[in-house]
Design an enzyme around this catalytic site. Structure first.
Site, PDB file in Angstrom:
ATOM      1  CE1 TYR A  39       4.561 -59.741  25.230  1.00 42.58           C
ATOM      2  CE2 TYR A  39       4.986 -57.400  25.187  1.00 42.58           C
ATOM      3  CZ  TYR A  39       4.409 -58.516  24.633  1.00 42.58           C
ATOM      4  OH  TYR A  39       3.680 -58.400  23.477  1.00 42.58           O
ATOM      5  CG  HIS A  87      -1.731 -50.679  21.113  1.00 39.16           C
ATOM      6  ND1 HIS A  87      -1.297 -51.033  19.859  1.00 39.16           N
ATOM      7  CD2 HIS A  87      -0.871 -51.272  21.972  1.00 39.16           C
ATOM      8  CE1 HIS A  87      -0.230 -51.797  19.971  1.00 39.16           C
ATOM      9  NE2 HIS A  87       0.040 -51.962  21.235  1.00 39.16           N
ATOM     10  CB  THR A 136       2.891 -59.003  18.889  1.00 37.64           C
ATOM     11  OG1 THR A 136       1.876 -58.964  19.897  1.00 37.64           O
ATOM     12  CG2 THR A 136       2.996 -57.667  18.174  1.00 37.64           C
TER      13      THR A 136
END
Length: 800
Positions: free
Chosen positions: A481, A350, A494
């Site tokens: 979140y 990621h 993001t």
């Protein structure tokens, strides 16, 4: 032959160094369409400090007591007068000439994360099955997916992939350049991202054994047909099965990629220190592969089992030996996973890519598998790609160049030290898998169409479901979140949406109260609109989390430069953002006493302090905002959620980001909602059941207050029908209606509870007591007494 891995991304650098990529692209124009709009994208703006602090206080207010609010407000005021402006100026100077003010700090936070990446960082996608059942066997499905994935690789490398857009606005495409041929490489001082941008080979894992063969030529054209690919994969499966799985498990070195990163770095040194060993070459072959294909021998039966298999593999110990699919992985790279029954998914590293980028790949790959099958039936069927590779079967083999299309098995030299390390890595991984559980919800009663017909944003609607379900179980709200994509900006990633607001708290309290359906729906509308507004601002990079994290990182860097004891990125919990794109990149710093600010009294009264020119604080003193308990609160995410998916995906998910939290990946489709929830055994199934019950109950409430009798699912064509006395259809049969008359105005007493699981109210009466605290106590006691006298069957003493 596999080429060398280029360690181009170091832990101290963003992907293309510390230079502005727009200037680099000006000096070397890109001829294709993929990156054509990069130069026109604006840079990520640095928000105003006062605005960020206000948003920070707003995000914390619903999560804090009055005393905590007062302390945090004082800390923020202190920050605005002292440290904040200084750090803001340093951040602006630092960002000059860089592509993004947050990018380097973002990479540092990921690459200095020492814990295992499995279940902590890597998200997964579970693809829908192939629509043609005959193609849902392992080798056929894998060959089809790999062929389509390589076509996607070709489009990216040749810059023929059409840019992403949202409502006509272009998005940053930079992440696609870091999707293939990359590997997370651990070192003693943190991880690096290496990449072989011209890699031509594929690595296949089967029963823990490693194989490779070339699949592209120097022009990124495919050199194998899908049939050739299937032949190679079948050869690999047949070879792997020759080694008993208990024996193969002893050399399943992929398990080492699940270790603590510093331990894994030391083990890589063990692998490469013997000059006569071929381990270094084997390791480089794996690192430099375009991606990894994992062929599992198991057939998970349930959706939850499939999700667990894609996220972390299965754990099954037979006669003391681990034979689960957890040994058939390499978590430092992008992986395509295919089960024996053809179920398939992706697991991805990621650091360099977010869920939105991998979702585009998954969607295009899935679409291309269907289009290529259609083309085999009708040669005039459309193609997804601007150009395609020449048919390999019609090419001169000499035109392929220096390639090897025959599968090769990697043979590792298993020195005793490696065998011992592998054993311990496997037992730790098995522990980690056992500590987590996964449950899914495939909700098919309604989806996006119904939600939008009722006037709600689908994402906000589902987010309120999580809030209401959690509150219904525990009677409180927790830090939540959700990531908002900021790819409208150059190298954007993001921003954090904080879903708990004053409006959402009011809604969940109203939902569980004895009030009218209209009041509940009105509260839902206000909460959903607030969530939509916050999402919109975060997409414009006007949130608080990323900005504050950058300021915190600037402070850390200043400590390092001053030679003070640094609160380095190894000294706080790094982000576990799952998919997400998927969670906050903030970790609360673990503070030593010499790094903490003075007690709360030093903050003073913010109203009584004159505004003066800020003075630099002592370098060892932590800024008041970060020393305050509010910083810990907002960075301890209990509900980590992410909305990422489309019809090509069946499920999406990631592990929980805290020990007492849930990880929730969800996909909102036209007529269904898919949810995968994970936790460390925190009643995950019960939470999922509560979400389902809420969905059914809120639909009932919406229908009760819906003024129109038209079914919300009616199409525009059906709505266009009007009774016409002169119509030629008036005598041709009786109209059949899908729902009963007046379906939009259902009466309360005519509806049952729609399965709210016994939690229309708390069984112990705690919530009612809080809501009705101002009612007359005597009247309540009287009512209870009357209820007791009338409850149950009255027994006759003579019966005994």
């Amino acid at each position: 032959m596999p080429s060398s891995l280029n360690g181009s991304l170091a832990s101290s650098q963003p992907p293309n160094g510390d230079t502005d990529p727009s200037s680099a692209s000006n000096s070397k124009p890109k001829p294709g369409i993929t990156y054509a709009g990069q130069d026109k994208l604006p840079k990520l703006p640095i928000p105003e400090l006062e605005d960020t602090c206000k948003r920070y206080l707003d995000a914390l207010r619903p999560l804090q007591s009055h005393r905590e609010q007062t302390e945090t407000e004082a800390a923020v005021q202190e920050f605005l007068k002292r440290d904040g402006p200084i750090l803001q100026d340093k951040l602006k100077k630092y960002a000059t000439g860089k592509s993004s003010y947050i990018e380097q700090f973002w990479y540092d936070s990921y690459l200095n994360f020492d814990n295992p990446v499995v279940l902590n960082l890597n998200p997964f996608f579970l693809l829908e099955d192939d629509p043609t059942p005959a193609r849902n066997n392992q080798v056929t499905r894998a060959a089809s997916l790999v062929t389509s994935a390589l076509s996607f690789v070709r489009a990216v490398r040749r810059e023929e992939l059409p840019p992403d857009t949202v409502r006509g606005n272009p998005l940053c495409m930079y992440q696609y350049s870091r999707l293939f041929g990359t590997a997370r490489v651990p070192t003693e001082h943190g991880c690096q991202i290496g990449q072989d941008e011209g890699g031509k080979h594929l690595v296949v894992l089967c029963r823990g054994q490693f194989y490779w063969f070339d699949v592209l030529d120097d022009n990124s054209d495919l050199i194998m047909t899908e049939k050739d690919m299937a032949v190679n994969l079948q050869v690999i499966v047949d070879d792997a099965v020759q080694t008993p799985i208990q024996e193969a498990a002893k050399g399943a070195l992929g398990v080492l990629s699940t270790e603590n990163r510093k331990i894994w770095a030391g083990l890589r040194d063990v692998l490469t220190r013997e000059e006569e060993s071929n381990n270094a070459e084997c390791l480089n072959t794996v690192d430099s592969a375009i991606f990894i294909l994992c062929l599992d021998y198991t057939e998970p039966q349930t959706s939850a089992q499939l999700c667990g298999n894609m996220l972390c593999g299965s754990s099954e110990v037979v006669k003391g030996v681990q034979i689960g699919t957890c040994t058939n992985r390499w978590y430092d790279k992008l992986q395509i996973i295919v089960c024996k029954n053809g179920s398939a998914g992706l697991n991805f590293e990621h650091t360099g890519v977010d869920g939105h980028t991998v979702l585009r790949m998954a969607s295009d790959v899935y679409t291309d598998t269907i289009l290529r099958f259609a083309k085999s039936i009708n040669g005039h069927s459309p193609s997804l790609w601007i150009s395609t590779s020449p048919d390999p079967s019609k090419r001169d083999p000499s035109s392929f160049g220096d390639v090897s299309t025959t599968p090769h098995k990697l043979e590792w030299d298993m020195v005793p030290e490696l065998s011992t390390a592998l054993r311990f890595a496997e037992t730790r991984l098995a522990d980690l898998i056992q500590q987590n559980e996964f449950q899914t919800l495939d909700f098919e009663a309604y989806g996006k169409n119904f939600i939008t017909s009722m006037g709600f944003s689908p994402d906000a609607f589902v987010q309120m479901a999580f809030q209401a379900a959690y509150y219904g179980l525990y009677g409180r709200v927790e830090c939540t979140y959700e990531p908002a994509m900021t790819k409208f900006f150059l190298h954007g990633r993001t921003e954090a949406i904080r879903s708990v607001t004053a409006e959402s708290v009011a809604f969940v309290q109203t939902f569980w109260a004895e009030v009218s359906a209209a009041q509940k729906v009105e509260a839902l509308k206000k909460a959903s609109q607030k969530h939509t507004n916050i999402t919109r601002e975060c997409s414009k990079a006007q949130g608080q989390d990323r900005h504050l994290y950058a300021l915190f990182s600037v402070w850390q860097r200043a400590l390092d430069e001053d030679g003070a004891e640094a609160a380095s990125s190894n000294g706080y919990s790094s982000p576990t953002d799952a998919g997400s794109p998927l969670s906050s990149p903030f970790g609360s710093p673990k503070r030593d006493t010499n790094l903490s600010s003075e007690n709360g009294d030093s903050h003073g009264s913010p109203a009584s302090r004159p505004v003066s020119h800020p003075q630099a604080p002592p370098p060892q003193q932590m800024p008041s905002l970060f020393a305050d308990s509010g910083w810990d609160r907002i960075n301890n995410t209990i509900l980590s959620t992410s909305n990422c998916g489309n019809p090509s995906l069946r499920q999406f998910g990631f592990g929980p980001t805290s020990g007492d939290g849930f990880g929730i990946g969800y996909i909102i489709k036209d007529d269904s909602i898919a949810i995968c929830a994970s936790s460390k055994h925190r009643q995950t199934q019960r939470f999922v059941d509560a979400i389902e019950a809420y969905f059914l109950e809120i639909r009932r409430l919406l229908r009760m207050v819906q003024s129109k009798a038209t079914s919300p699912r009616a199409s525009r064509a059906r709505e266009a029908e009007r009774p016409d006395v002169g119509s030629r259809f008036k005598t041709k049969g009786r109209v059949i209606k899908g729902e009963k008359e007046g379906a939009g105005e259902v009466k309360v007493e005519e509806e049952e509870d729609d399965g709210l699981g016994g939690y229309g109210f708390f069984d112990a009466g705690m919530l009612l007591q809080a809501i009705k605290a101002n009612e007359d106590e005597t009247a309540s006691e009287k009512a209870v007494g009357q209820a007791r006298r009338s409850v149950g069957k009255k027994l006759r003493l003579s019966e005994y």
